[in-house]
Design an enzyme around this catalytic site. Structure first.
Site, PDB file in Angstrom:
ATOM      1  N   ASN A   1      -7.237  -3.252  -0.270  1.00 58.19           N
ATOM      2  CA  ASN A   1      -6.329  -3.893  -1.207  1.00 58.19           C
ATOM      3  C   ASN A   1      -6.605  -3.267  -2.568  1.00 58.19           C
ATOM      4  O   ASN A   1      -7.631  -3.557  -3.198  1.00 58.19           O
ATOM      5  CB  ASN A   1      -6.572  -5.402  -1.226  1.00 58.19           C
ATOM      6  CG  ASN A   1      -5.621  -6.137  -2.149  1.00 58.19           C
ATOM      7  OD1 ASN A   1      -5.083  -5.570  -3.088  1.00 58.19           O
ATOM      8  ND2 ASN A   1      -5.433  -7.413  -1.880  1.00 58.19           N
TER       9      ASN A   1
ATOM     10  N   LEU B   1      -3.010  -1.748   2.763  1.00 57.69           N
ATOM     11  CA  LEU B   1      -3.565  -3.047   3.124  1.00 57.69           C
ATOM     12  C   LEU B   1      -3.411  -3.358   4.610  1.00 57.69           C
ATOM     13  O   LEU B   1      -4.288  -3.947   5.224  1.00 57.69           O
ATOM     14  CB  LEU B   1      -2.877  -4.133   2.284  1.00 57.69           C
ATOM     15  CG  LEU B   1      -3.361  -5.555   2.451  1.00 57.69           C
ATOM     16  CD1 LEU B   1      -4.830  -5.671   2.092  1.00 57.69           C
ATOM     17  CD2 LEU B   1      -2.538  -6.485   1.579  1.00 57.69           C
TER      18      LEU B   1
ATOM     19  N   ASP C   1       5.816  -4.564  -3.743  1.00 52.70           N
ATOM     20  CA  ASP C   1       6.438  -5.852  -3.471  1.00 52.70           C
ATOM     21  C   ASP C   1       6.850  -6.470  -4.805  1.00 52.70           C
ATOM     22  O   ASP C   1       6.016  -6.620  -5.700  1.00 52.70           O
ATOM     23  CB  ASP C   1       5.443  -6.756  -2.744  1.00 52.70           C
ATOM     24  CG  ASP C   1       6.061  -8.035  -2.225  1.00 52.70           C
ATOM     25  OD1 ASP C   1       7.026  -8.534  -2.846  1.00 52.70           O
ATOM     26  OD2 ASP C   1       5.578  -8.547  -1.207  1.00 52.70           O
TER      27      ASP C   1
ATOM     28  N   LEU D   1       4.348   2.854  -5.718  1.00 52.69           N
ATOM     29  CA  LEU D   1       5.636   3.197  -5.132  1.00 52.69           C
ATOM     30  C   LEU D   1       6.267   2.003  -4.425  1.00 52.69           C
ATOM     31  O   LEU D   1       5.707   1.486  -3.478  1.00 52.69           O
ATOM     32  CB  LEU D   1       5.432   4.320  -4.106  1.00 52.69           C
ATOM     33  CG  LEU D   1       4.563   5.487  -4.568  1.00 52.69           C
ATOM     34  CD1 LEU D   1       4.149   6.325  -3.399  1.00 52.69           C
ATOM     35  CD2 LEU D   1       5.278   6.277  -5.612  1.00 52.69           C
TER      36      LEU D   1
ATOM     37  N   GLU E   1       9.098   7.400   2.348  1.00 51.52           N
ATOM     38  CA  GLU E   1      10.042   6.857   3.331  1.00 51.52           C
ATOM     39  C   GLU E   1      10.946   5.814   2.690  1.00 51.52           C
ATOM     40  O   GLU E   1      12.151   5.782   2.949  1.00 51.52           O
ATOM     41  CB  GLU E   1       9.295   6.236   4.521  1.00 51.52           C
ATOM     42  CG  GLU E   1       8.616   7.240   5.422  1.00 51.52           C
ATOM     43  CD  GLU E   1       7.247   7.698   4.937  1.00 51.52           C
ATOM     44  OE1 GLU E   1       6.796   7.297   3.843  1.00 51.52           O
ATOM     45  OE2 GLU E   1       6.622   8.496   5.669  1.00 51.52           O
TER      46      GLU E   1
ATOM     47  N   GLY F   1       0.796  -1.219   0.000  1.00 54.63           N
ATOM     48  CA  GLY F   1       0.000   0.000   0.000  1.00 54.63           C
ATOM     49  C   GLY F   1       0.825   1.263   0.000  1.00 54.63           C
ATOM     50  O   GLY F   1       1.963   1.293  -0.459  1.00 54.63           O
TER      51      GLY F   1
END
Length: 187
Positions: A68, A36, A91, A88, A167, A12
């Site tokens: 999701n 998520l 996974d 961004l 981040e 997310g």
């Protein structure tokens, strides 16, 4: 309909860095982060609330929903409502058997195109070269998207926030890592 930006990824929007920065850079747009993980979504919601108290009149245009994006994004937005869509540091799902879980897929691109208004933008960034190539190849192959050149992106405030505004991007920069960015326009 309100035009807005959606910050997604897999899982997310993370800790809301880009959601907050986009809300600040585009005060007339609604910015929705989709996350998520329940605890991370709660954190982003508290972060936005705290910023709104600290700086009254700002950040009222930022939100985070627990969802999701791969399964439910079309339940949140109407056709042509999105101006910008961000994926961004998703996974990478390294195993070939898990590539179907990647958030940029041929089947999902039709859904993203439906939600984006013509001229809307899809921003992708990753620190995994193979994933960057995968996302770019999927978007390039889709007839409803065209790649945006670096010269055009030089004046795009959102594109400038992809590394420093997240981040994960800041962590990659601190560690001297590389990123692969690709931006596409909905035709």
């Amino acid at each position: 309909l309100i035009n807005l930006f959606a910050v997604c990824g897999a899982p997310g929007c993370g800790f809301g860095g880009l959601t907050v920065r986009l809300a600040e850079a585009y005060p007339d747009k609604l910015v929705v982060g989709m996350e998520l993980r329940d605890k991370v979504c709660e954190y982003v919601q508290r972060r936005v609330a705290a910023l709104s108290v600290k700086e009254p009149g700002k950040f009222a245009n930022a939100a985070c929903v627990r969802a999701n994006a791969m399964k439910h994004i079309s339940h949140f937005f109407a056709r042509g409502q999105l101006e910008k869509l961000f994926f961004l540091f998703p996974d990478p799902h390294f195993k070939a058997a898990n590539h179907r879980r990647r958030i940029v897929q041929t089947t999902l691109l039709a859904e993203y195109a439906y939600l984006l208004k013509p001229g809307g933008m899809v921003y992708t960034i990753t620190d995994v070269e193979d994933l960057g190539a995968w996302m770019a190849a999927k978007l390039e192959a889709h007839p409803l998207f065209e790649r945006v050149g670096d010269e055009e992106l030089a004046g795009d405030a959102a594109a400038g926030l992809l590394v420093g505004g997240t981040e994960e991007g800041q962590k990659v920069a601190r560690n001297g890592g590389r990123t692969w960015r690709a931006v596409f326009r909905r035709v």
